[in-house]
Design an enzyme around this catalytic site. Structure first.
Site, PDB file in Angstrom:
ATOM      1  N   SER A 147     -11.295   1.887 -10.368  1.00 18.05           N
ATOM      2  CA  SER A 147     -12.466   1.097 -10.785  1.00 18.05           C
ATOM      3  C   SER A 147     -13.711   1.967 -10.763  1.00 18.05           C
ATOM      4  O   SER A 147     -13.833   2.885  -9.936  1.00 18.05           O
ATOM      5  CB  SER A 147     -12.672  -0.084  -9.843  1.00 18.05           C
ATOM      6  N   TYR A 162     -13.813  -3.182  -1.369  1.00 23.46           N
ATOM      7  CA  TYR A 162     -13.144  -2.927  -2.659  1.00 23.46           C
ATOM      8  C   TYR A 162     -13.528  -1.540  -3.177  1.00 23.46           C
ATOM      9  O   TYR A 162     -12.659  -0.757  -3.586  1.00 23.46           O
ATOM     10  CB  TYR A 162     -13.563  -4.010  -3.647  1.00 23.46           C
TER      11      TYR A 162
HETATM   12  N1  LIG Z   1     -11.504  -7.292 -13.979  1.00 21.90           N
HETATM   13  C1  LIG Z   1     -12.382  -6.308 -13.789  1.00 21.90           C
HETATM   14  O1  LIG Z   1     -13.575  -6.452 -14.059  1.00 21.90           O
HETATM   15  C2  LIG Z   1     -11.912  -4.985 -13.248  1.00 21.90           C
HETATM   16  C3  LIG Z   1     -12.809  -3.899 -13.269  1.00 21.90           C
HETATM   17  C4  LIG Z   1     -12.386  -2.673 -12.759  1.00 21.90           C
HETATM   18  C5  LIG Z   1     -11.112  -2.553 -12.232  1.00 21.90           C
HETATM   19  N2  LIG Z   1     -10.283  -3.622 -12.210  1.00 21.90           N
HETATM   20  C6  LIG Z   1      -8.946  -3.435 -11.646  1.00 21.90           C
HETATM   21  O2  LIG Z   1      -7.988  -3.746 -12.624  1.00 21.90           O
HETATM   22  C7  LIG Z   1      -6.825  -4.293 -11.996  1.00 21.90           C
HETATM   23  C8  LIG Z   1      -6.507  -5.647 -12.606  1.00 21.90           C
HETATM   24  O3  LIG Z   1      -7.620  -6.491 -12.402  1.00 21.90           O
HETATM   25  P1  LIG Z   1      -7.749  -7.866 -13.200  1.00 21.90           P
HETATM   26  O4  LIG Z   1      -9.103  -8.400 -12.920  1.00 21.90           O
HETATM   27  O5  LIG Z   1      -7.316  -7.659 -14.589  1.00 21.90           O
HETATM   28  O6  LIG Z   1      -6.612  -8.717 -12.507  1.00 21.90           O
HETATM   29  P2  LIG Z   1      -6.614 -10.144 -11.749  1.00 21.90           P
HETATM   30  O7  LIG Z   1      -7.358 -10.063 -10.476  1.00 21.90           O
HETATM   31  O8  LIG Z   1      -6.992 -11.193 -12.715  1.00 21.90           O
HETATM   32  O9  LIG Z   1      -5.053 -10.261 -11.457  1.00 21.90           O
HETATM   33  C9  LIG Z   1      -4.456  -9.501 -10.448  1.00 21.90           C
HETATM   34  C10 LIG Z   1      -2.966  -9.711 -10.478  1.00 21.90           C
HETATM   35  O10 LIG Z   1      -2.447  -9.217  -9.235  1.00 21.90           O
HETATM   36  C11 LIG Z   1      -1.566 -10.214  -8.687  1.00 21.90           C
HETATM   37  N3  LIG Z   1      -1.582 -10.116  -7.226  1.00 21.90           N
HETATM   38  C12 LIG Z   1      -2.593 -10.457  -6.368  1.00 21.90           C
HETATM   39  N4  LIG Z   1      -2.224 -10.226  -5.105  1.00 21.90           N
HETATM   40  C13 LIG Z   1      -0.972  -9.703  -5.155  1.00 21.90           C
HETATM   41  C14 LIG Z   1      -0.050  -9.263  -4.175  1.00 21.90           C
HETATM   42  N5  LIG Z   1      -0.356  -9.284  -2.874  1.00 21.90           N
HETATM   43  N6  LIG Z   1       1.147  -8.791  -4.596  1.00 21.90           N
HETATM   44  C15 LIG Z   1       1.466  -8.776  -5.905  1.00 21.90           C
HETATM   45  N7  LIG Z   1       0.651  -9.193  -6.883  1.00 21.90           N
HETATM   46  C16 LIG Z   1      -0.555  -9.647  -6.510  1.00 21.90           C
HETATM   47  C17 LIG Z   1      -2.124 -11.543  -9.185  1.00 21.90           C
HETATM   48  O11 LIG Z   1      -1.138 -12.557  -9.127  1.00 21.90           O
HETATM   49  C18 LIG Z   1      -2.542 -11.181 -10.593  1.00 21.90           C
HETATM   50  O12 LIG Z   1      -1.480 -11.291 -11.500  1.00 21.90           O
HETATM   51  C19 LIG Z   1      -7.142  -4.356 -10.514  1.00 21.90           C
HETATM   52  O13 LIG Z   1      -6.643  -3.214  -9.869  1.00 21.90           O
HETATM   53  C20 LIG Z   1      -8.651  -4.371 -10.489  1.00 21.90           C
HETATM   54  O14 LIG Z   1      -9.161  -3.898  -9.276  1.00 21.90           O
HETATM   55  C21 LIG Z   1     -10.648  -4.840 -12.714  1.00 21.90           C
END
Ligand SMILES: NC(=O)c1ccc[n+]([C@@H]2O[C@H](COP(=O)([O-])OP(=O)(O)OC[C@H]3O[C@@H](n4cnc5c(N)ncnc54)[C@H](O)[C@@H]3O)[C@@H](O)[C@H]2O)c1
Length: 256
Positions: A147, A162
């Site tokens: 991130s 985070y």
């Molecule tokens: N959304 C953003 O703005 C953003 C920005 C930068 C980085 N990221 C990173 O991208 C990745 C995806 O983020 P997102 O927002 O698309 O996803 P999200 O948070 O919407 O979904 C996360 C997924 O992880 C699963 N999950 C949660 N806890 C779990 C566990 N203990 N074991 C197994 N699965 C589990 C959930 O069921 C879900 O399917 C993450 O690593 C996040 O940190 C997201």
């Protein structure tokens, strides 16, 4: 990169967090590109639905329920992958996230641990379980989702544990790349900026999302597709000499 013709025929891709949002997009894209996809996620309904979407599109996919922050659950899930196909070509460590913002002094120890476990320990556990199964030679890949929060402070509100965990993921990327290079396995991270997902909207609200978009050089927040293409590219043979890198897909936000 949506229109690039990726072809991962004959390869096995394991995607953690593929039940929704960015990594659902990643899983579906690998499915379209003919990889045999395993979705590891804690959310059974979402995971089954993503796997079904891949199968409906003519691809191959299986959902395996897994808590990526628990060693026993991770071992069990990777054993199931091993029993099904015997090897892994591509591991995407995609699970991560946080809920809400607080000043660092307001986090409880439990919440700190939970956030670090979900975002950082999960990468350790899943990589450790995958390494014995990863193909040596030219196609072995670990691709982490980092991130921008692990690279710079988030001006609108910074989620301390985070950000620390994601910086840890970027560091682990180098460690793993260094250790696995002799086996021809590359390890890289794609670090997205704030992305238009349900969770991001829930955390930040529409007003803050609009402010973030307005302050970015490209005048928008990231879309899921902005990250998906880079993840797939890192899995190609063309990306085979790139390792230990964090590719920041941030619409120019990091430079200002
Ligand atoms: N959304 C953003 O703005 C953003 C920005 C930068 C980085 N990221 C990173 O991208 C990745 C995806 O983020 P997102 O927002 O698309 O996803 P999200 O948070 O919407 O979904 C996360 C997924 O992880 C699963 N999950 C949660 N806890 C779990 C566990 N203990 N074991 C197994 N699965 C589990 C959930 O069921 C879900 O399917 C993450 O690593 C996040 O940190 C997201």
């Amino acid at each position: 990169m949506e229109n690039m013709r990726f072809d991962f025929s004959g390869q096995v891709a394991v995607i953690t967090g593929g039940a929704q949002a960015i990594c659902r997009g990643v899983a579906i894209a690998f499915g379209k590109a003919r990889a045999r996809v395993f979705i590891l996620d804690i959310n059974e309904t979402g995971g089954e639905s993503a796997a079904e979407a891949i199968r409906q599109g003519g691809g191959s996919a299986m959902f395996v329920q897994c808590d990526v922050a628990g060693a026993r659950s991770v071992q069990g899930a990777f054993s199931r992958v091993r029993d099904q196909v015997g090897r892994i070509d591509i591991l995407v460590n995609g699970v991560g996230g946080f809920r809400g913002f607080r000043f660092l002094s307001e986090y409880s120890e439990e919440e700190w641990d939970r956030t670090i476990d979900l975002n950082l320990k999960s990468v350790f556990l899943c990589s450790k379980a995958a390494i014995p199964l990863l193909t040596r030679g030219k196609s072995g890949r670990i691709i982490n989702i980092g991130s921008i929060a692990g690279q710079t402070v988030m001006k609108h509100a910074d989620p301390g544990p985070y950000s620390a965990a994601k910086a840890g993921v970027h560091a682990l990327t180098r460690t793993l790349a260094f250790e696995l290079g002799r086996d021809g396995i590359t390890v890289n991270t794609v670090a997205p900026a704030t992305t238009a997902t349900e969770r991001a909207l829930l955390n930040r609200g529409e007003e803050q999302m609009a402010e973030i978009a307005a302050s970015a050089p490209l005048r928008r927040v990231a879309e899921i597709e902005d990250t998906v293409g880079f993840v797939l590219f890192l899995a190609t043979s063309e990306a085979g000499f790139l390792t230990g890198q964090t590719i920041s897909v941030n619409g120019g936000r990091l430079m200002i």
